[in-house]
Write a protein that holds these residues in place. Structure first.
Motif, PDB file in Angstrom:
ATOM      1  N   SER A 243     -12.274  -0.049   0.089  1.00  0.00           N
ATOM      2  CA  SER A 243     -12.177  -0.935  -1.065  1.00  0.00           C
ATOM      3  C   SER A 243     -13.505  -0.982  -1.828  1.00  0.00           C
ATOM      4  O   SER A 243     -13.530  -0.907  -3.057  1.00  0.00           O
ATOM      5  CB  SER A 243     -11.744  -2.321  -0.566  1.00  0.00           C
TER       6      SER A 243
ATOM      7  N   TYR B 277      -4.151   3.103   1.832  1.00  0.00           N
ATOM      8  CA  TYR B 277      -4.734   2.100   0.927  1.00  0.00           C
ATOM      9  C   TYR B 277      -4.410   2.516  -0.493  1.00  0.00           C
ATOM     10  O   TYR B 277      -4.772   3.621  -0.926  1.00  0.00           O
ATOM     11  CB  TYR B 277      -6.258   2.034   1.159  1.00  0.00           C
ATOM     12  N   GLU B 278      -3.695   1.652  -1.201  1.00  0.00           N
ATOM     13  CA  GLU B 278      -3.280   1.924  -2.587  1.00  0.00           C
ATOM     14  C   GLU B 278      -2.678   3.329  -2.736  1.00  0.00           C
ATOM     15  O   GLU B 278      -3.011   4.068  -3.657  1.00  0.00           O
ATOM     16  CB  GLU B 278      -4.468   1.721  -3.534  1.00  0.00           C
TER      17      GLU B 278
ATOM     18  N   ARG C   8     -13.947   2.218  -3.716  1.00  0.00           N
ATOM     19  CA  ARG C   8     -13.102   2.205  -4.924  1.00  0.00           C
ATOM     20  C   ARG C   8     -13.777   1.439  -6.048  1.00  0.00           C
ATOM     21  O   ARG C   8     -13.843   1.882  -7.172  1.00  0.00           O
ATOM     22  CB  ARG C   8     -11.816   1.462  -4.650  1.00  0.00           C
ATOM     23  N   GLU C   9     -14.256   0.228  -5.676  1.00  0.00           N
ATOM     24  CA  GLU C   9     -14.886  -0.629  -6.704  1.00  0.00           C
ATOM     25  C   GLU C   9     -16.134   0.043  -7.259  1.00  0.00           C
ATOM     26  O   GLU C   9     -16.344   0.069  -8.465  1.00  0.00           O
ATOM     27  CB  GLU C   9     -15.260  -1.989  -6.111  1.00  0.00           C
TER      28      GLU C   9
ATOM     29  N   SER D  29       0.822  -1.227   0.000  1.00  0.00           N
ATOM     30  CA  SER D  29       0.000   0.000   0.000  1.00  0.00           C
ATOM     31  C   SER D  29       0.855   1.277   0.000  1.00  0.00           C
ATOM     32  O   SER D  29       0.351   2.352  -0.315  1.00  0.00           O
ATOM     33  CB  SER D  29      -0.951  -0.001   1.202  1.00  0.00           C
TER      34      SER D  29
END
Ligand code: ATP
Length: 243
Positions: free
Chosen positions: A234, A204-205, A237-238, A39
């Motif tokens: 997450s 995160y990322e 994001r998706e 990350s």
């Protein structure tokens, strides 16, 4: 001394690894950098200690902008992979690292005794590091990182590969170091370790998805587990990617 990260971005090979991150760590607190593998935690630490320069934004330790060579005397760093000499004894390793800080002979030996005692390795001081367990190496790395009484200590995944009992001991040592007024920045992907920290930065990322006191972060969850905040990020994001 505190740490201030302001709008920091960093790319490697045209890929943005750290994306416009800002947060401020007050003096004397333990700040956890939490995030899944890859990350950007190690990159964030390398930026903060000044090992690499940011593409954008600024990092200050105290009121000094990093990278800064003089500030390194006040900063301690424990890398993820122990940077120890396997063919030297524990005390010879510390003599080497201590020598870098120009301690005189008497101060050097006194400080070696102190840090070995702090990490509970006094009785193993003459042993070659090659014969140390993983946990013993971690503790010796910690001793080397705190040797020069740093005001800010950066620890990159210090509890990886050590058993739960020893993990407790290691965290007790971090808490003891904090009690001396040292600011500690510690990266981990073990979510349960967040409760040892005063504040946590959730990465995160490459993005900072949350930064707050640990109590407030846990209040934002239904089940009192910080993982939930990563699941939410997450899902968002998706969802965002699908729009
Ligand atoms: N010097 C570099 N050159 C190219 N890519 C890099 C470099 N350093 C890091 N990266 C990439 O940046 C991303 C983040 O790596 P980083 O080591 O900061 O993550 P991390 O959260 O510390 O992961 P881990 O917990 O596995 O150590 C990874 O995709 C990694 O491959």
């Amino acid at each position: 001394m505190g740490v201030q990260v302001s709008n920091v971005s960093k790319s490697f090979n045209q890929k943005e690894i750290i994306k416009d991150i800002s947060f401020t760590i007050p003096t004397g607190e333990i700040c956890g950098l939490l995030g899944p593998s890859g990350s950007g935690k190690t990159t964030m630490i390398r930026l903060m200690i000044g090992a690499i320069a940011a593409d954008q934004g600024t990092i200050q330790i105290g009121d000094v902008e990093m990278p800064n060579m003089n500030m390194l005397k006040k900063v301690g760093f424990m890398p993820q992979n122990d940077a120890l000499y396997e063919d030297l004894s524990a005390e010879a390793n510390l003599r080497f690292f201590g020598g870098l800080y120009h301690f005189d002979r008497h101060q050097l030996e006194k400080r070696i005794d102190e840090v070995l005692s702090l990490v509970d390795l006094t009785e193993h001081r003459k042993k070659l590091v090659r014969n140390f367990s993983g946990g013993m190496k971690k503790r010796l790395s910690l001793a080397a990182a705190i040797f020069h009484h740093p005001e800010v200590l950066f620890l990159d995944e210090p509890t990886v590969g050590i058993d739960p009992v020893l993990r407790r001991t290691v965290w007790d040592q971090f808490q003891a170091i904090k009690e001396t007024g040292t600011t500690i920045v510690v990266s981990t992907h073990v979510m349960d370790e967040v409760t040892e920290c005063d504040k946590a930065a959730l990465i995160y990322e490459g993005s900072l998805i949350q930064y707050d006191s640990v109590n407030k972060l846990l209040e934002k969850t239904d089940n009192g587990r910080v993982e939930e905040l990563f699941f939410i990020a997450s899902r968002e994001r998706e969802g965002g990617a699908g729009q």
